[in-house]
Design a protein around this motif. Sequence first.
Motif, PDB file in Angstrom:
ATOM      1  N   ASN A 117     -82.935  89.398 -35.726  1.00  0.00           N
ATOM      2  CA  ASN A 117     -82.888  90.858 -35.710  1.00  0.00           C
ATOM      3  C   ASN A 117     -81.801  91.305 -36.684  1.00  0.00           C
ATOM      4  N   ILE A 118     -82.114  92.217 -37.566  1.00  0.00           N
ATOM      5  CA  ILE A 118     -81.129  92.651 -38.564  1.00  0.00           C
ATOM      6  C   ILE A 118     -80.716  94.099 -38.359  1.00  0.00           C
ATOM      7  N   GLY A 119     -81.016  94.638 -37.174  1.00  0.00           N
ATOM      8  CA  GLY A 119     -80.530  95.981 -36.860  1.00  0.00           C
ATOM      9  C   GLY A 119     -81.629  96.894 -36.365  1.00  0.00           C
ATOM     10  N   GLY A 120     -81.435  97.456 -35.179  1.00  0.00           N
ATOM     11  CA  GLY A 120     -82.354  98.464 -34.662  1.00  0.00           C
ATOM     12  C   GLY A 120     -83.759  97.945 -34.464  1.00  0.00           C
ATOM     13  N   HIS A 121     -84.674  98.392 -35.320  1.00  0.00           N
ATOM     14  CA  HIS A 121     -86.091  98.058 -35.198  1.00  0.00           C
ATOM     15  C   HIS A 121     -86.546  97.105 -36.307  1.00  0.00           C
ATOM     16  N   HIS A 122     -85.621  96.422 -36.950  1.00  0.00           N
ATOM     17  CA  HIS A 122     -85.963  95.605 -38.108  1.00  0.00           C
ATOM     18  C   HIS A 122     -85.611  94.142 -37.893  1.00  0.00           C
ATOM     19  N   TRP A 123     -86.399  93.253 -38.517  1.00  0.00           N
ATOM     20  CA  TRP A 123     -86.223  91.814 -38.305  1.00  0.00           C
ATOM     21  C   TRP A 123     -86.769  91.040 -39.503  1.00  0.00           C
ATOM     22  N   ILE A 124     -86.307  89.792 -39.615  1.00  0.00           N
ATOM     23  CA  ILE A 124     -86.828  88.862 -40.612  1.00  0.00           C
ATOM     24  C   ILE A 124     -87.017  87.510 -39.933  1.00  0.00           C
ATOM     25  N   ALA A 125     -87.817  86.647 -40.531  1.00  0.00           N
ATOM     26  CA  ALA A 125     -88.022  85.299 -39.997  1.00  0.00           C
ATOM     27  C   ALA A 125     -88.360  84.356 -41.144  1.00  0.00           C
ATOM     28  N   ARG A 126     -87.976  83.100 -40.965  1.00  0.00           N
ATOM     29  CA  ARG A 126     -88.259  82.098 -41.987  1.00  0.00           C
ATOM     30  C   ARG A 126     -88.628  80.783 -41.313  1.00  0.00           C
ATOM     31  N   ARG A 127     -89.623  80.101 -41.872  1.00  0.00           N
ATOM     32  CA  ARG A 127     -90.023  78.803 -41.335  1.00  0.00           C
ATOM     33  C   ARG A 127     -89.049  77.736 -41.797  1.00  0.00           C
ATOM     34  N   VAL A 128     -88.610  76.881 -40.870  1.00  0.00           N
ATOM     35  CA  VAL A 128     -87.700  75.791 -41.218  1.00  0.00           C
ATOM     36  C   VAL A 128     -88.503  74.690 -41.901  1.00  0.00           C
ATOM     37  N   PRO A 129     -88.135  74.274 -43.116  1.00  0.00           N
ATOM     38  CA  PRO A 129     -88.867  73.179 -43.773  1.00  0.00           C
ATOM     39  C   PRO A 129     -88.895  71.933 -42.901  1.00  0.00           C
ATOM     40  N   ASP A 130     -89.983  71.192 -42.939  1.00  0.00           N
ATOM     41  CA  ASP A 130     -90.177  70.069 -42.028  1.00  0.00           C
ATOM     42  C   ASP A 130     -89.126  68.980 -42.175  1.00  0.00           C
ATOM     43  N   ASP A 131     -88.543  68.848 -43.353  1.00  0.00           N
ATOM     44  CA  ASP A 131     -87.563  67.777 -43.569  1.00  0.00           C
ATOM     45  C   ASP A 131     -86.135  68.290 -43.538  1.00  0.00           C
ATOM     46  N   CYS A 132     -85.913  69.446 -42.928  1.00  0.00           N
ATOM     47  CA  CYS A 132     -84.586  70.059 -42.939  1.00  0.00           C
ATOM     48  C   CYS A 132     -84.078  70.364 -41.534  1.00  0.00           C
ATOM     49  N   TYR A 133     -82.779  70.581 -41.453  1.00  0.00           N
ATOM     50  CA  TYR A 133     -82.132  71.069 -40.250  1.00  0.00           C
ATOM     51  C   TYR A 133     -81.499  72.417 -40.565  1.00  0.00           C
ATOM     52  N   VAL A 134     -81.191  73.164 -39.521  1.00  0.00           N
ATOM     53  CA  VAL A 134     -80.468  74.431 -39.664  1.00  0.00           C
ATOM     54  C   VAL A 134     -79.286  74.410 -38.716  1.00  0.00           C
ATOM     55  N   VAL A 135     -78.099  74.669 -39.224  1.00  0.00           N
ATOM     56  CA  VAL A 135     -76.903  74.863 -38.396  1.00  0.00           C
ATOM     57  C   VAL A 135     -76.638  76.360 -38.376  1.00  0.00           C
ATOM     58  N   GLN A 136     -76.693  76.956 -37.205  1.00  0.00           N
ATOM     59  CA  GLN A 136     -76.622  78.411 -37.120  1.00  0.00           C
ATOM     60  C   GLN A 136     -75.539  78.868 -36.143  1.00  0.00           C
ATOM     61  N   PRO A 137     -74.349  79.201 -36.631  1.00  0.00           N
ATOM     62  CA  PRO A 137     -73.296  79.730 -35.757  1.00  0.00           C
ATOM     63  C   PRO A 137     -73.511  81.215 -35.485  1.00  0.00           C
ATOM     64  N   ASN A 138     -72.498  81.896 -34.941  1.00  0.00           N
ATOM     65  CA  ASN A 138     -72.622  83.316 -34.556  1.00  0.00           C
ATOM     66  C   ASN A 138     -72.620  84.227 -35.776  1.00  0.00           C
ATOM     67  N   ARG A 139     -73.652  84.150 -36.548  1.00  0.00           N
ATOM     68  CA  ARG A 139     -73.689  84.938 -37.778  1.00  0.00           C
ATOM     69  C   ARG A 139     -75.115  84.959 -38.290  1.00  0.00           C
ATOM     70  N   GLN A 140     -75.506  86.030 -38.962  1.00  0.00           N
ATOM     71  CA  GLN A 140     -76.831  86.041 -39.572  1.00  0.00           C
ATOM     72  C   GLN A 140     -76.907  84.895 -40.556  1.00  0.00           C
ATOM     73  N   GLY A 141     -78.008  84.158 -40.522  1.00  0.00           N
ATOM     74  CA  GLY A 141     -78.042  82.915 -41.269  1.00  0.00           C
ATOM     75  C   GLY A 141     -78.984  82.842 -42.441  1.00  0.00           C
ATOM     76  N   ILE A 142     -80.185  83.419 -42.335  1.00  0.00           N
ATOM     77  CA  ILE A 142     -81.188  83.257 -43.384  1.00  0.00           C
ATOM     78  C   ILE A 142     -80.652  83.796 -44.708  1.00  0.00           C
ATOM     79  N   ASP A 143     -80.722  82.979 -45.742  1.00  0.00           N
ATOM     80  CA  ASP A 143     -80.219  83.407 -47.050  1.00  0.00           C
ATOM     81  C   ASP A 143     -81.388  83.728 -47.982  1.00  0.00           C
ATOM     82  N   HIS A 144     -81.933  82.738 -48.663  1.00  0.00           N
ATOM     83  CA  HIS A 144     -83.025  82.984 -49.605  1.00  0.00           C
ATOM     84  C   HIS A 144     -84.231  83.576 -48.876  1.00  0.00           C
ATOM     85  N   PHE A 145     -84.775  84.684 -49.414  1.00  0.00           N
ATOM     86  CA  PHE A 145     -85.891  85.351 -48.759  1.00  0.00           C
ATOM     87  C   PHE A 145     -86.922  85.773 -49.789  1.00  0.00           C
TER      88      PHE A 145
END
Length: 445
Positions: free
Chosen positions: A105-133
Motif C-alpha cells: 500500500n503506498i497511501g490511501g487508496h493506492h497500491w503496487i505489487a511485484r512478482r518475486v523472481p523464482d530464483d531470488c529472495y526479498v529482505v523486507q524491513p519496515n520500509r517500502q521496498g519495491i524499487d524498479h517498477f
Amino acid sequence: MGRNRHQCGERVHVGHRDHLGQRPRARRRPARHLPARCRKARHANYKPEVPGGIGEENLPTITLPYIKSAREGVVRLGMLVEKYGTYETNGVAFGDADEVWYWENIGGHHWIARRVPDDCYVVQPNRQGIDHFDLADALGDQHDYMCSADLAQWIRENDLLMDMPAHEEDAGETVEGLPRYFNARIAFSTYTWLDQLYNAPRKWYLCRRLTPSDARFAGPAPAFGPESLDIPWAMRPDKKLSASDVKDLLATTYDGTEYDPYGTKGTPATRHQYRYVGIDRTSECSILCIRPNAPAALRGVHWFAPASGPFNTAVALYANVKELPAYLDTPTEVTTGSLYWNNRLVAGLSDPQFFESYEAIQGYRLNTMAQGYQSLRETDAALEKLAAEGKANLDDMDDPTVIAELERANQALVDSVQTQTRALLGTVLDQRTVTMKNAFNMNDH
C-alpha cells in the motif's frame, strides 16, 4: 522478508510478529476518535463514527477465504483498498506453488505489487521496498507488476516521480505521460535517519549473508553498508535455502560484526547501534513453505518459532489441520505449559550469560528442527502408502484420514519439543543460579 526457492524446491515465506501482535511492515497510527462531542446516540448532537478504511488486522479475513492463488490475492486486496482505502501502510506477501507476489500500500487508496523472481529472495524491513517498477506491464499484461487502476494519474497529479532515470532499458518510452520504468521506492518511500538505524541495517546484513559473492558488500569501501537505503529489492542467493537457514537468519543479531550485542568486537556503542533482526520483543516468527512437488493435502508446512529468535526453535507443522497441539497456545499468564512462555523464560535467563548457554540452545534448535524434517519425511511416506492402498486421497484437502494423520504427526513432534524445551529450561536455570551474587561456600572466606 520475502520468499525464495527452498533447497527441496519449496516456496518459503517468512514473517515476524512482535509481542504486541504487530508485523514489522505495519506502521501504527494513533487510533481515530470522534470529535470532542457527546458520543451517546440519545444525545441531539450525536454523530456516528465513520469507519476509516482497512487495517492490518483485517487483511487475513478479507482476502484468504476468497482467493485460490497468489495473483488472486493481489487483485482482491488491491480492489478492496481502492474502494475502502487504508489508515496505515502495509506490505503483504502472497504465495502459491507457482508464484510469489509482494503487495504494498503506498497511501490511501493506492497500491503496487511485484512478482518475486523464482530464483531470488526479498529482505523486507519496515520500509517500502519495491524499487524498479514497470508501469506499462502493471497497467497492461500484468506479468510481473500490478498497481491501482489510477496510479499514473495519481503520480502525475502529485509530482511523485523523484528519481533520476538510470535504467538501461529506459529509451524514453512513456505510459500515460510518465516514464515506463521508475524507482517506486524513491517515489513512495522515506529516506530518513530512522530508516538508517532501524531498517537498512537488517537488509544489509541478511543480503550480505545470502549473497556474499556480491562485490558491492565487500572490500574496504563497499558500495553497500549498514545504512545504505538503496540495496536492491530482490537479489539472487549464492545457494538455495532451507527452512533451517531462514530460521538462523531471522534469529541473527549481526553475528560476527561490531554490531552484535553478544559479541566482543566494536564498542558498547556500536553493539547497540542498530535494530537487530532477532529482537527481544518478537512474539512469533513464521516460515511458511509451499511444497509444489507434494500432494495438495500435504503441501503446506508452517515452521512456527515463538518468542525471541536467538533463543528459540522452529516447529515443523502441517498446515492442513483443524486443531493444533495445546502446547502451542499462548495464554496471557506466564506458564511452563506453553512453548512461547518457556522460550521467553529461556531467553530471560540466558541473555545475561549468552555464551554460557549458547551450546545448549544451539543443540536444542538443531535437534528439534532435525526432528521436524524427520516428521515431514515419515508422515509423507506413511500417507503415500495409505493413498496407494486406497485408504486416503492426498489431493483432497478435506480427507478426514489425511487430516487425522497430519494432526497426529503435529502432536507427536510437539510432544517431543515440549520435553526438550523443559530440559533446556532446566539447563539454563542451573547455569544461571550458580552465578548468583548471593552464592557463598565455606571456602569463600
